[in-house]
Design a protein around this motif. Structure first.
Motif, mmCIF file in Angstrom:
data_model
loop_
_atom_site.group_PDB
_atom_site.id
_atom_site.type_symbol
_atom_site.label_atom_id
_atom_site.label_comp_id
_atom_site.label_asym_id
_atom_site.label_seq_id
_atom_site.Cartn_x
_atom_site.Cartn_y
_atom_site.Cartn_z
ATOM 1 N N ALA A 89 0.820 -1.208 0.000
ATOM 2 C CA ALA A 89 0.000 0.000 0.000
ATOM 3 C C ALA A 89 0.853 1.257 0.000
ATOM 4 O O ALA A 89 2.036 1.242 0.338
ATOM 5 C CB ALA A 89 -0.927 0.013 1.215
ATOM 6 N N LEU A 90 0.220 2.334 -0.393
ATOM 7 C CA LEU A 90 0.786 3.674 -0.318
ATOM 8 C C LEU A 90 -0.056 4.467 0.656
ATOM 9 O O LEU A 90 -1.286 4.431 0.579
ATOM 10 C CB LEU A 90 0.779 4.342 -1.694
ATOM 11 N N GLY A 91 0.592 5.160 1.598
ATOM 12 C CA GLY A 91 -0.198 5.877 2.585
ATOM 13 C C GLY A 91 0.603 6.935 3.290
ATOM 14 O O GLY A 91 1.580 7.458 2.751
ATOM 15 N N GLY A 92 0.216 7.266 4.518
ATOM 16 C CA GLY A 92 0.906 8.295 5.270
ATOM 17 C C GLY A 92 0.679 8.161 6.757
ATOM 18 O O GLY A 92 -0.349 7.645 7.194
ATOM 19 N N PHE A 93 1.649 8.638 7.526
ATOM 20 C CA PHE A 93 1.574 8.618 8.984
ATOM 21 C C PHE A 93 1.114 9.972 9.512
ATOM 22 O O PHE A 93 1.326 11.009 8.893
ATOM 23 C CB PHE A 93 2.951 8.315 9.585
ATOM 24 N N ASP A 94 0.533 9.942 10.699
ATOM 25 C CA ASP A 94 0.143 11.162 11.384
ATOM 26 C C ASP A 94 0.243 10.911 12.881
ATOM 27 O O ASP A 94 -0.298 9.931 13.384
ATOM 28 C CB ASP A 94 -1.286 11.568 10.995
ATOM 29 N N LEU A 95 0.950 11.767 13.587
ATOM 30 C CA LEU A 95 1.034 11.694 15.043
ATOM 31 C C LEU A 95 0.519 12.996 15.630
ATOM 32 O O LEU A 95 0.835 14.082 15.128
ATOM 33 C CB LEU A 95 2.470 11.478 15.530
ATOM 34 N N GLU A 96 -0.287 12.901 16.681
ATOM 35 C CA GLU A 96 -0.700 14.104 17.383
ATOM 36 C C GLU A 96 0.511 14.796 17.978
ATOM 37 O O GLU A 96 1.410 14.160 18.520
ATOM 38 C CB GLU A 96 -1.723 13.763 18.467
ATOM 39 N N ASP A 97 0.529 16.123 17.882
ATOM 40 C CA ASP A 97 1.729 16.894 18.159
ATOM 41 C C ASP A 97 2.057 16.923 19.649
ATOM 42 O O ASP A 97 1.223 17.262 20.471
ATOM 43 C CB ASP A 97 1.534 18.315 17.639
ATOM 44 N N GLU A 98 3.301 16.553 19.960
ATOM 45 C CA GLU A 98 3.901 16.808 21.266
ATOM 46 C C GLU A 98 5.340 17.206 21.002
ATOM 47 O O GLU A 98 6.126 16.412 20.511
ATOM 48 C CB GLU A 98 3.847 15.572 22.172
ATOM 49 N N GLY A 99 5.674 18.442 21.289
ATOM 50 C CA GLY A 99 7.039 18.900 21.078
ATOM 51 C C GLY A 99 7.393 19.112 19.624
ATOM 52 O O GLY A 99 8.570 19.049 19.260
ATOM 53 N N GLY A 100 6.403 19.336 18.758
ATOM 54 C CA GLY A 100 6.672 19.642 17.370
ATOM 55 C C GLY A 100 6.979 18.448 16.501
ATOM 56 O O GLY A 100 7.470 18.590 15.387
ATOM 57 N N PHE A 101 6.696 17.248 16.961
ATOM 58 C CA PHE A 101 7.082 16.062 16.201
ATOM 59 C C PHE A 101 6.123 15.757 15.056
ATOM 60 O O PHE A 101 6.454 15.018 14.150
ATOM 61 C CB PHE A 101 7.162 14.853 17.140
ATOM 62 N N GLU A 102 4.939 16.325 15.069
ATOM 63 C CA GLU A 102 3.952 16.020 14.046
ATOM 64 C C GLU A 102 4.465 16.344 12.650
ATOM 65 O O GLU A 102 4.225 15.615 11.696
ATOM 66 C CB GLU A 102 2.662 16.792 14.320
ATOM 67 N N SER A 103 5.196 17.449 12.501
ATOM 68 C CA SER A 103 5.676 17.856 11.189
ATOM 69 C C SER A 103 6.690 16.871 10.618
ATOM 70 O O SER A 103 6.919 16.841 9.417
ATOM 71 C CB SER A 103 6.302 19.253 11.272
ATOM 72 N N VAL A 104 7.313 16.065 11.467
ATOM 73 C CA VAL A 104 8.299 15.096 11.000
ATOM 74 C C VAL A 104 7.619 13.907 10.322
ATOM 75 O O VAL A 104 8.051 13.426 9.278
ATOM 76 C CB VAL A 104 9.168 14.608 12.179
ATOM 77 N N ASP A 142 8.474 14.311 23.960
ATOM 78 C CA ASP A 142 8.981 15.159 22.886
ATOM 79 C C ASP A 142 8.929 14.470 21.528
ATOM 80 O O ASP A 142 9.501 14.955 20.558
ATOM 81 C CB ASP A 142 10.417 15.598 23.181
ATOM 82 N N LEU A 143 8.250 13.326 21.429
ATOM 83 C CA LEU A 143 8.207 12.586 20.173
ATOM 84 C C LEU A 143 6.822 12.587 19.535
ATOM 85 O O LEU A 143 6.675 12.876 18.365
ATOM 86 C CB LEU A 143 8.676 11.133 20.401
ATOM 87 N N GLY A 144 5.784 12.233 20.257
ATOM 88 C CA GLY A 144 4.452 12.207 19.667
ATOM 89 C C GLY A 144 3.600 11.105 20.267
ATOM 90 O O GLY A 144 4.077 10.249 20.986
ATOM 91 N N ARG A 145 2.310 11.144 19.937
ATOM 92 C CA ARG A 145 1.383 10.154 20.484
ATOM 93 C C ARG A 145 0.285 9.860 19.484
ATOM 94 O O ARG A 145 0.058 10.588 18.531
ATOM 95 C CB ARG A 145 0.779 10.669 21.796
ATOM 96 N N ASN A 146 -0.422 8.736 19.728
ATOM 97 C CA ASN A 146 -1.555 8.307 18.903
ATOM 98 C C ASN A 146 -1.200 8.260 17.418
ATOM 99 O O ASN A 146 -1.704 9.031 16.604
ATOM 100 C CB ASN A 146 -2.758 9.227 19.123
ATOM 101 N N ALA A 147 -0.298 7.339 17.078
ATOM 102 C CA ALA A 147 0.115 7.190 15.686
ATOM 103 C C ALA A 147 -1.045 6.678 14.831
ATOM 104 O O ALA A 147 -1.646 5.651 15.142
ATOM 105 C CB ALA A 147 1.295 6.219 15.599
ATOM 106 N N ASN A 148 -1.355 7.394 13.769
ATOM 107 C CA ASN A 148 -2.387 6.993 12.811
ATOM 108 C C ASN A 148 -1.734 6.701 11.465
ATOM 109 O O ASN A 148 -0.665 7.224 11.146
ATOM 110 C CB ASN A 148 -3.433 8.097 12.646
ATOM 111 N N GLN A 149 -2.418 5.894 10.667
ATOM 112 C CA GLN A 149 -1.874 5.547 9.359
ATOM 113 C C GLN A 149 -3.022 5.293 8.389
ATOM 114 O O GLN A 149 -3.846 4.414 8.612
ATOM 115 C CB GLN A 149 -0.993 4.292 9.460
ATOM 116 N N TRP A 150 -3.075 6.085 7.313
ATOM 117 C CA TRP A 150 -4.043 5.810 6.256
ATOM 118 C C TRP A 150 -3.303 5.135 5.104
ATOM 119 O O TRP A 150 -2.100 5.296 4.946
ATOM 120 C CB TRP A 150 -4.723 7.103 5.769
ATOM 121 N N TYR A 151 -4.016 4.399 4.280
ATOM 122 C CA TYR A 151 -3.360 3.699 3.176
ATOM 123 C C TYR A 151 -4.379 3.305 2.112
ATOM 124 O O TYR A 151 -5.570 3.180 2.363
ATOM 125 C CB TYR A 151 -2.633 2.439 3.672
ATOM 126 N N ILE A 152 -3.875 3.107 0.917
ATOM 127 C CA ILE A 152 -4.647 2.505 -0.168
ATOM 128 C C ILE A 152 -3.678 1.698 -1.015
ATOM 129 O O ILE A 152 -2.550 2.142 -1.272
ATOM 130 C CB ILE A 152 -5.382 3.561 -1.023
#
Length: 227
Positions: free
Chosen positions: A31-46, A207-217
């Motif tokens: 699959a092709l997809g993407g990660f998303d983490l709720e921001d803690e310490g600016g890690f979401e943009s990574v 300082d890393l992030g929480r609640n890792a999400n992943q969408w895909y197709i």
């Protein structure tokens, strides 16, 4: 006696896939997809953004009840998914040499073994029971394991000369994954398209992030056993 009564539904599920045309299946997907983490310490943009993933999914499913002449009905089984991404965090040149640089990176790996339940609705167009085009929504639930690693690599003209992991963070949580499949089931094979959204309760350091999400197709293909 009460324990035996509780086990009877599980025994029924294990043997439910023996009927002709609706037997167990094993398939694999990418699959092709993407990660998303709720921001803690600016890690979401990574982590935010698209990614390429290799995904292994196996489902040995059995139909509990056939509801029409095509073989539609609920299915149960198991899945395991592996989601991976690497993002560059920037770097700097070495001794003023523009082609020689030290670059920082972060690796994220999600491993999600699950039990799953779905409903396969055949769309008709086949004269054979349990074969043809189908739509299959479902959901998988189970533990989620997250592995996040920071490191550096030495590069010369985009060629990696050396790589080193400096810090690793591990998290364990719970995952829920709604998904939908559009595919074709034939004599001894199955394949098609699959899309979904994985939500987890994985919490890394503050300082890393929480609640890792992943969408895909992506796509899947496999074999049908007992056909």
């Amino acid at each position: 006696m009460r324990r035996w009564k509780l086990c009877l539904p599980l025994i029924a599920l294990a043997g439910a896939g023996c009927a002709d045309g609706v037997g167990p299946e094993i398939d694999f997907g990418a699959a092709l997809g993407g990660f998303d983490l709720e921001d803690e310490g600016g890690f979401e943009s990574v982590i935010d953004g698209p990614r390429v993933s290799g995904r292994f999914a196996t489902g040995v499913s059995g139909t509990l009840a056939v509801v029409d002449d095509f073989g539609s009905g609920p299915r149960v089984g198991g899945r395991i998914g592996f989601g991976y991404t690497r993002r560059d965090l920037g770097g700097s040149s070495v001794s003023g040499e523009p082609l020689l640089s030290v670059d920082d990176f972060v690796d994220v790996l999600l491993v999600t073994p699950q039990v799953s339940a779905s409903y396969r609705q055949y769309l008709g167009g086949s004269d054979f029971f349990g074969e043809g085009w189908f739509l299959e929504p479902g959901v998988g639930v189970g533990p989620a394991f997250g592995f996040l690693s920071f490191g550096q690599q030495l590069e010369f003209a985009d060629d990696v000369l050396a790589s080193e992991v400096e810090e690793t963070e591990t998290a364990v949580g719970f995952g829920v994954e709604p998904f939908a499949r559009l595919g074709y089931a034939g004599e001894g094979f199955v394949g098609g398209l699959e899309g979904g959204w994985l939500y987890t309760t994985l919490n890394f350091d503050d300082d890393l992030g929480r609640n890792a999400n992943q969408w895909y197709i992506g796509v899947f293909a496999g074999v049908r056993l007992g056909q």
